[in-house]
Design a protein around this motif. Structure first.
Motif, PDB file in Angstrom:
ATOM      1  N   ALA A   2      -6.563  23.173 -20.074  1.00 29.33           N
ATOM      2  CA  ALA A   2      -5.386  22.508 -20.630  1.00 29.33           C
ATOM      3  C   ALA A   2      -5.645  22.063 -22.058  1.00 29.33           C
ATOM      4  CB  ALA A   2      -4.998  21.319 -19.768  1.00 29.33           C
ATOM      5  N   ILE A   3      -6.852  21.534 -22.273  1.00 30.83           N
ATOM      6  CA  ILE A   3      -7.200  21.096 -23.629  1.00 30.83           C
ATOM      7  C   ILE A   3      -7.232  22.297 -24.567  1.00 30.83           C
ATOM      8  CG2 ILE A   3      -9.078  20.152 -25.042  1.00 30.83           C
ATOM      9  CD1 ILE A   3      -9.742  18.398 -22.567  1.00 30.83           C
ATOM     10  N   GLN A   4      -7.807  23.398 -24.042  1.00 35.08           N
ATOM     11  CA  GLN A   4      -7.895  24.605 -24.860  1.00 35.08           C
ATOM     12  C   GLN A   4      -6.515  25.131 -25.228  1.00 35.08           C
ATOM     13  OE1 GLN A   4     -10.435  27.312 -22.690  1.00 35.08           O
ATOM     14  NE2 GLN A   4     -11.890  27.218 -24.371  1.00 35.08           N
ATOM     15  N   ILE A  50       0.839  -1.199   0.000  1.00 33.86           N
ATOM     16  CA  ILE A  50       0.000   0.000   0.000  1.00 33.86           C
ATOM     17  C   ILE A  50       0.874   1.248   0.000  1.00 33.86           C
ATOM     18  CG2 ILE A  50      -1.607   1.367   1.415  1.00 33.86           C
ATOM     19  CD1 ILE A  50      -2.889  -1.232   2.313  1.00 33.86           C
ATOM     20  N   VAL A  51       1.898   1.224   0.847  1.00 40.92           N
ATOM     21  CA  VAL A  51       2.782   2.376   0.981  1.00 40.92           C
ATOM     22  C   VAL A  51       3.490   2.675  -0.343  1.00 40.92           C
ATOM     23  CG1 VAL A  51       5.015   2.932   1.983  1.00 40.92           C
ATOM     24  CG2 VAL A  51       3.114   2.379   3.466  1.00 40.92           C
ATOM     25  N   TYR A  52       3.941   1.620  -1.020  1.00 43.08           N
ATOM     26  CA  TYR A  52       4.636   1.833  -2.290  1.00 43.08           C
ATOM     27  C   TYR A  52       3.701   2.360  -3.365  1.00 43.08           C
ATOM     28  CZ  TYR A  52       8.713  -0.520  -0.405  1.00 43.08           C
ATOM     29  OH  TYR A  52       9.800  -0.842   0.350  1.00 43.08           O
ATOM     30  N   VAL A  53       2.485   1.810  -3.392  1.00 38.64           N
ATOM     31  CA  VAL A  53       1.527   2.290  -4.382  1.00 38.64           C
ATOM     32  C   VAL A  53       1.254   3.779  -4.155  1.00 38.64           C
ATOM     33  CG1 VAL A  53      -0.866   2.121  -5.164  1.00 38.64           C
ATOM     34  CG2 VAL A  53       0.464   0.048  -4.781  1.00 38.64           C
ATOM     35  N   LEU A  54       1.109   4.165  -2.880  1.00 39.47           N
ATOM     36  CA  LEU A  54       0.883   5.574  -2.580  1.00 39.47           C
ATOM     37  C   LEU A  54       2.098   6.411  -2.958  1.00 39.47           C
ATOM     38  CD1 LEU A  54      -0.948   5.373   0.867  1.00 39.47           C
ATOM     39  CD2 LEU A  54      -1.913   6.060  -1.315  1.00 39.47           C
ATOM     40  N   GLY A  55       3.290   5.843  -2.810  1.00 42.54           N
ATOM     41  CA  GLY A  55       4.510   6.554  -3.196  1.00 42.54           C
ATOM     42  C   GLY A  55       4.525   6.836  -4.689  1.00 42.54           C
ATOM     43  N   LEU A  56       4.160   5.829  -5.470  1.00 40.18           N
ATOM     44  CA  LEU A  56       4.095   6.024  -6.922  1.00 40.18           C
ATOM     45  C   LEU A  56       3.040   7.063  -7.272  1.00 40.18           C
ATOM     46  CD1 LEU A  56       4.397   2.363  -8.274  1.00 40.18           C
ATOM     47  CD2 LEU A  56       6.073   4.197  -8.470  1.00 40.18           C
ATOM     48  N   LEU A  57       1.903   6.963  -6.584  1.00 39.49           N
ATOM     49  CA  LEU A  57       0.819   7.920  -6.812  1.00 39.49           C
ATOM     50  C   LEU A  57       1.322   9.345  -6.560  1.00 39.49           C
ATOM     51  CD1 LEU A  57      -2.299   8.369  -7.258  1.00 39.49           C
ATOM     52  CD2 LEU A  57      -2.472   8.356  -4.778  1.00 39.49           C
ATOM     53  N   ALA A  58       2.093   9.497  -5.476  1.00 33.05           N
ATOM     54  CA  ALA A  58       2.585  10.828  -5.119  1.00 33.05           C
ATOM     55  C   ALA A  58       3.477  11.396  -6.216  1.00 33.05           C
ATOM     56  CB  ALA A  58       3.347  10.762  -3.796  1.00 33.05           C
ATOM     57  N   VAL A  59       4.341  10.539  -6.775  1.00 30.06           N
ATOM     58  CA  VAL A  59       5.242  11.033  -7.825  1.00 30.06           C
ATOM     59  C   VAL A  59       4.438  11.453  -9.055  1.00 30.06           C
ATOM     60  CG1 VAL A  59       7.122  10.431  -9.368  1.00 30.06           C
ATOM     61  CG2 VAL A  59       7.166   9.659  -7.012  1.00 30.06           C
ATOM     62  N   ILE A  60       3.465  10.618  -9.422  1.00 34.86           N
ATOM     63  CA  ILE A  60       2.669  10.937 -10.609  1.00 34.86           C
ATOM     64  C   ILE A  60       1.901  12.242 -10.395  1.00 34.86           C
ATOM     65  CG2 ILE A  60       0.751  10.139 -12.037  1.00 34.86           C
ATOM     66  CD1 ILE A  60       1.788   7.265 -11.418  1.00 34.86           C
ATOM     67  N   LEU A  61       1.306  12.386  -9.206  1.00 29.61           N
ATOM     68  CA  LEU A  61       0.566  13.611  -8.920  1.00 29.61           C
ATOM     69  C   LEU A  61       1.493  14.824  -8.971  1.00 29.61           C
ATOM     70  CD1 LEU A  61      -1.791  12.540  -5.988  1.00 29.61           C
ATOM     71  CD2 LEU A  61      -2.471  13.144  -8.297  1.00 29.61           C
ATOM     72  N   ARG A  62       2.673  14.694  -8.386  1.00 31.92           N
ATOM     73  CA  ARG A  62       3.607  15.815  -8.376  1.00 31.92           C
ATOM     74  C   ARG A  62       4.045  16.176  -9.790  1.00 31.92           C
ATOM     75  NH1 ARG A  62       8.300  15.205  -3.883  1.00 31.92           N
ATOM     76  NH2 ARG A  62       9.238  17.045  -4.849  1.00 31.92           N
ATOM     77  N   LYS A  63       4.260  15.150 -10.574  1.00 35.01           N
ATOM     78  CA  LYS A  63       4.691  15.357 -11.952  1.00 35.01           C
ATOM     79  C   LYS A  63       3.666  16.213 -12.713  1.00 35.01           C
ATOM     80  CE  LYS A  63       6.855  13.788 -15.864  1.00 35.01           C
ATOM     81  NZ  LYS A  63       8.112  14.397 -16.235  1.00 35.01           N
ATOM     82  N   PHE A  64       2.402  15.983 -12.421  1.00 33.87           N
ATOM     83  CA  PHE A  64       1.358  16.754 -13.096  1.00 33.87           C
ATOM     84  C   PHE A  64       0.875  17.950 -12.268  1.00 33.87           C
ATOM     85  CE2 PHE A  64       1.105  12.668 -15.286  1.00 33.87           C
ATOM     86  CZ  PHE A  64       1.223  13.127 -16.589  1.00 33.87           C
ATOM     87  N   SER A  74     -14.384  18.635 -10.583  1.00 32.64           N
ATOM     88  CA  SER A  74     -13.123  19.347 -10.377  1.00 32.64           C
ATOM     89  C   SER A  74     -12.138  19.009 -11.486  1.00 32.64           C
ATOM     90  CB  SER A  74     -12.540  19.035  -9.007  1.00 32.64           C
ATOM     91  OG  SER A  74     -12.142  17.693  -8.941  1.00 32.64           O
ATOM     92  N   ALA A  75     -12.196  17.758 -11.966  1.00 35.13           N
ATOM     93  CA  ALA A  75     -11.298  17.364 -13.051  1.00 35.13           C
ATOM     94  C   ALA A  75     -11.602  18.183 -14.300  1.00 35.13           C
ATOM     95  CB  ALA A  75     -11.425  15.880 -13.337  1.00 35.13           C
TER      96      ALA A  75
END
Lengths: 510, 463
Positions: free
Chosen positions: B371-373, A421-435, B363-364
């Motif tokens: 962004a699409i625009q 669970i912790v690792y999945v959340l870690g990956l989630l955090a990186v993806i969220l930060r990236k975007f 919210s999405a």
């Protein structure tokens, strides 16, 4: 108990009992152990105290409780160290400390951040102990007035206040909050026993709790961020960080206000059973930012962003002793273990504890003051040592963070499922930060979502399905109004680029 | 003068004793026990672990610790005894661990009770308590009904009369759904002929929070073990109305449900089970040890202090009891139809989640539309002021993810001491270190240090 002169004579007697060299030894041991478990992700004061329980059978209850008090306060401070230095909070209640603590460290001011954290912890803990001593019975009356509708409104307000702690795009912060609430819903539903969103995986039945979330989103998330190419490992200021431990005059003043407000908020949140240090630190940060003249600087490394949450989580630790001692009701995981400890000594916390074992209670209160002083004395010299940590190569620091996170997650239930669970959340955090999504609201959603939902449904159960219970109770209505004003303010300010809504936040601080 | 000498010697001795406790506390090592009798032919060779299937604090944890203390005080086993907590999913996680992972291991014992049996049924888990080796039932606790001190209800009859007339108007606070508190009140309702779906049960995270709601007059009545409510009565905030006991032996002023005309006796029991697959000798030793522990003074004091009933029942009889109890509980659970009960008609477990899901979509839309625009993302990462940050790349993230999956697998199959050095070394490479030799040395030293800290100092077992 309410008579001032008797309080004075009692507390002096308490200091006489608690202040023996032997008890001081236990206090020191408690603070050191507490700070250590605070630093290690996953391990917290509850675990440390329950590990020590069997060894304290032979001890005097006073000595044992002095040690436990030291562990509790020490752990609340300990989490800040790694939050500031390596952006990985050792406990959920220090997650907020990363917001400004780590940027401060990057500016080469880790020493300053640790200084304001230590003093904040001291002030929070000491003031909470003072309030505990002076007005525990009164506070209990107030806490009992809080029923499910009030909790629902308060939690909602907290969510709204704090969801916008970062300077991120409002809609993205909202999305991250909702995502957190959704993750928080995984597992067995308390009201009906139905298993929700677990996809038949038994490891998810007990849900994603806030401890796992803090390790995953922050500690593992940060290490993943670095290991997948992020970060700025070659910052010179950063590595020289620990050498300076100073604040200028303006910073002392701003820290002073932050400590005061953080302490008050933390203490009251701590008194309410079931909320705890994490919420306290988030709320203190949120309020501090709303009240600030320069909210845009939050997150860039300013002292009040560290001072407020660190004072707040220690004050919450003291606050949670109020329902424990005055009613015999544990308000947090740690006080639940302390209740067991009391009962093992044949003591029943509650109003009669003051009458039957007054000596012990006053010694305990005195020892809480003492452990706070010990906390400062022991940790101030360590600031330099901790800051040395930054001279280590990042590869080693983050490898160690990952291993400690793994073990911390594993130690909670002894299941590799939690590690997953912790690792999945870690990956989630990186993806969220990236975007460019903020991470903190996810943690906040995981913390508050289940509370909001359960209190909402409890309210409706009590009212027999009548929604008006949420707005007809005065306290609940006030909280909801402030929350509404804050939402409107946030939308307005995100549209115009201004940050307003100063007025509603002032009401909260009162 | 002589007396004074004595006191100072005594206090010196006490100080030495305390110093010893402190020293052992620092190393978190329990002193070795002297050897006990081994008439059954098997004695434990390693330290014995009592698993409390809950987080620290609460009844199961407490029971585990009192048993631990009794076993230690009586020197019943030659090795040390430790208590560990394995909370989660009402105890079923600990149960499956006991059955799967500790199969055939006589050094593990687990606390169990009514709630665990019921949770296993509710979650339709693979295992029941009978999948383990029943050792002994230890305690029983009667459920009690209380109201706030200012409540209009003075007697159990008054409360039950109103309950029968308009069941939904009475809100009952207690622990989580399907636990002993809810099952008890549902059984009571069934005995009174009240449709179970009308029982307005409000679940709280623990007995403490339920008690706070009761004291704050947030609910009509509360249900909890007698031992949990009894101390609160002394504070003058709540009034006990009734108890689920057979007779008034425990508290002669407190009417039983039978006195009020409802034929219900309910005991929330707790006991000990061991992993499956033990040899007869191992099982016999455990039963004998627990039997001795429960006759000890330390245990009897614990029972008296907590108002727990001594409901000792060992071995096969305990197994039979678990079976009958389980059949009874299953009937109640079937009768209440969990998903319909305890909820006001408008709100089910999925109401809130639908709102959240809907709000997420809205919210999405707010951040995807611009962004699409714009077709290009020109956001500056405001929350991270140092713009010199390198951005992570997805291929590297994928490698990191893969490293972790491998790490978990190696941890699972070959253990911490093999998996961790390899992992640390690999991560150092990934983070960009170039010092091969240093990293290798560090990987091994760090692993060793962490192992010692967790396994020996903190006594937290590593995978």
């Amino acid at each position: 108990m309410s008579d001032p002169s008797s309080i004075l004579s009692n507390i002096i007697a308490g200091f006489a009992t608690a202040g023996t060299p032997e008890n001081l030894m236990f206090g020191i041991f408690g603070v050191v152990l507490g700070t250590a478990v605070g630093i290690l992700p996953g391990l917290g004061p509850a675990v440390a105290i329950s590990l020590l329980l069997p060894l304290t059978f032979g001890l005097d209850p006073t000595s044992a409780f002095i040690m436990f008090g030291g562990i509790y306060y020490g752990a609340m401070y300990g989490g800040a160290t790694t939050a500031i230095l390596v952006n990985t909070p050792g406990s959920a209640s220090a997650a907020v400390t990363t917001f400004d603590g780590h940027p401060l460290a990057k500016k080469g001011r880790a020493g300053t951040a640790l200084l304001t954290a230590i003093i904040g912890s001291f002030i929070g803990g000491t003031f909470a102990t003072l309030m505990l001593m002076l007005m525990a019975p009164t506070l209990v009356e107030v806490a009992l007035k809080f029923g499910p509708p009030e909790y629902f409104a308060l939690m909602l307000l907290a969510l709204v206040l704090v969801a916008s702690v970062g300077n991120d795009k409002f809609s993205k912060a909202v999305f991250a909050t909702l995502l957190g609430i959704g993750i928080g819903m995984i597992g067995i539903d308390l009201q009906t026993g139905v298993v929700r969103f677990s996809f038949g995986v038994p490891e998810l039945y007990s849900g994603v709790n806030v401890v796992l979330a803090a390790i995953g989103l922050f500690a593992v998330g940060e290490a993943f961020w670095i290991s997948s190419g992020g970060g700025n490992s070659d910052d010179k200021n950063f590595t020289e960080s620990g050498k300076r431990m100073s604040m200028n005059h303006a910073e002392w003043v701003r820290s002073g206000w932050a400590w005061t407000r953080g302490t008050v908020i933390g203490f009251f949140v701590g008194v309410l059973p079931g909320s705890g240090g994490t919420l306290a630190s988030f709320m203190a940060y949120g309020v501090e930012k709303k009240l600030s003249k320069h909210p845009e600087k939050f997150g860039s490394g300013i002292v009040e962003g560290v001072a407020a949450p660190e004072a707040s989580n220690n004050a919450a630790a003291g606050g949670s002793m109020v329902p424990l001692l005055a009613l015999g009701i544990p308000g947090s995981a740690t006080t639940a273990v302390m209740l067991v400890a009391f009962q093992m000594y044949g003591l029943q916390p509650g109003p009669l504890l003051f009458e039957n074992s007054g000596d012990l209670v006053w010694a305990l209160i005195a020892s809480l003051y003492i452990t706070n002083v010990l906390l400062v004395i022991l940790n101030l010299p360590l600031v330099g040592v901790w800051a040395k940590l930054l001279e280590l190569p990042p590869a080693l620091i983050y490898s160690a963070v990952l291993v400690f996170s793994t073990l911390g997650a594993y130690s909670l239930k002894g299941s590799l499922g939690d590690v997953g669970i912790v690792y999945v959340l870690g990956l989630l955090a990186v993806i969220l930060r990236k975007f460019q999504f903020p991470i903190a609201p996810v943690l906040l959603g995981i913390l508050l979502g289940p509370l909001i939902e359960q209190e909402f449904r409890r309210s409706l159960s009590i009212s027999g399905g009548d929604f008006s219970i949420l707005v007809t109770r005065p306290l609940a209505a006030v909280f909801l109004l402030i929350a509404l004003a804050s939402i409107v303010g946030s939308i307005f300010s995100s549209k115009t680029g201004l940050r307003v809504s100063k007025k509603p936040a002032t009401v909260v601080a009162d | 003068m002589k007396l004074q000498n004595h006191t100072s010697i005594f206090s010196a001795l006490k100080a030495i004793q305390h110093a010893w406790v402190l020293i052992s506390a620092i190393f978190l090592l329990t002193p070795q026990m002297s050897l006990a009798s081994d008439s059954t032919g098997w004695i434990p060779k390693k330290s014995v672990t009592i698993i409390a299937p809950s987080n620290p604090g609460g009844g199961w944890d407490q029971t585990a610790r009192f048993i631990q203390r009794a076993v230690q005080a009586e020197n019943l086993i030659p090795t040390s005894v430790e208590v560990i907590n394995r909370g989660g999913a009402g105890g079923t996680i600990a149960l499956s661990e006991l059955v799967e992972r500790y199969k055939g291991n006589p050094h593990k014992l687990m606390i169990c009770g009514f709630g665990l049996s019921s949770a296993a049924l509710m979650q339709e888990s693979e295992y029941s308590l009978l999948s383990a080796t029943p050792i002994a039932r230890l305690t029983g606790e009667y459920q009690s009904i209380a109201v706030p001190a200012n409540s209009k209800y003075q007697t159990l009859e008054q409360l039950l009369t109103d309950f029968a007339k308009n069941p939904a108007a009475i809100s009952w606070a207690g622990g989580s759904a399907g636990g002993s508190d809810q099952i008890f009140i549902v059984q009571t309702a069934m005995a009174m002929g009240i449709p179970t779906k009308h029982v307005n049960y409000v679940a709280f995270t623990g007995g403490g929070e339920a008690a706070a709601a009761l004291m704050g007059e947030q609910v009509t009545a509360g249900i909890s073990g007698y031992s949990e409510f009894e101390p609160l009565v002394q504070s003058g905030r709540i009034r006990l109305l009734g108890i689920s006991a057979e007779d008034r032996r425990l508290d002669e002023n407190l009417p039983t449900l039978k006195d009020a005309g409802v034929d219900i006796v309910f005991q929330n029991w707790r006991g000990l089970v061991a992993p499956p697959g033990l040899t007869p000798k191992e099982r016999a030793f455990l039963i004998e040890t627990v039997t001795k522990a429960t006759t000890s003074q330390s245990w009897q004091e614990a029972l008296a202090r907590n108002n727990w009933q001594d409901s000792f029942l060992a071995g096969d009889e305990f197994a039979e009891f678990i079976d009958t109890d389980r059949i009874k509980t299953r009937a109640v659970l079937a009768g209440m139809g969990l998903e319909n009960s305890a909820e006001s008609a408008s709100i089910g477990p999925y109401f809130f989640s639908k709102i959240i899901g809907f709000a997420m979509l809205i919210s999405a839309a707010f951040f995807t539309w611009p962004a699409i625009q714009a077709r290009s993302v020109t956001n500056i990462r405001l929350n991270n002021p140092t713009k010199t940050d390198n951005e992570p790349t997805f291929p590297r993230l994928a490698i990191t993810g893969l490293a972790f999956i491998i790490y978990i697998f190696v941890l699972h199959f070959s253990g911490f001491l093999i998996a961790t050095p390899i992992f640390i070394f690999a991560m150092s490479r990934l983070i960009g270190s170039k010092a091969w030799v240093r990293d290798l040395i560090v990987a091994f030293c760090l692993t060793g240090a962490i192992y010692v800290i967790f396994e020996y100092l903190l006594k937290v077992s590593v995978p």
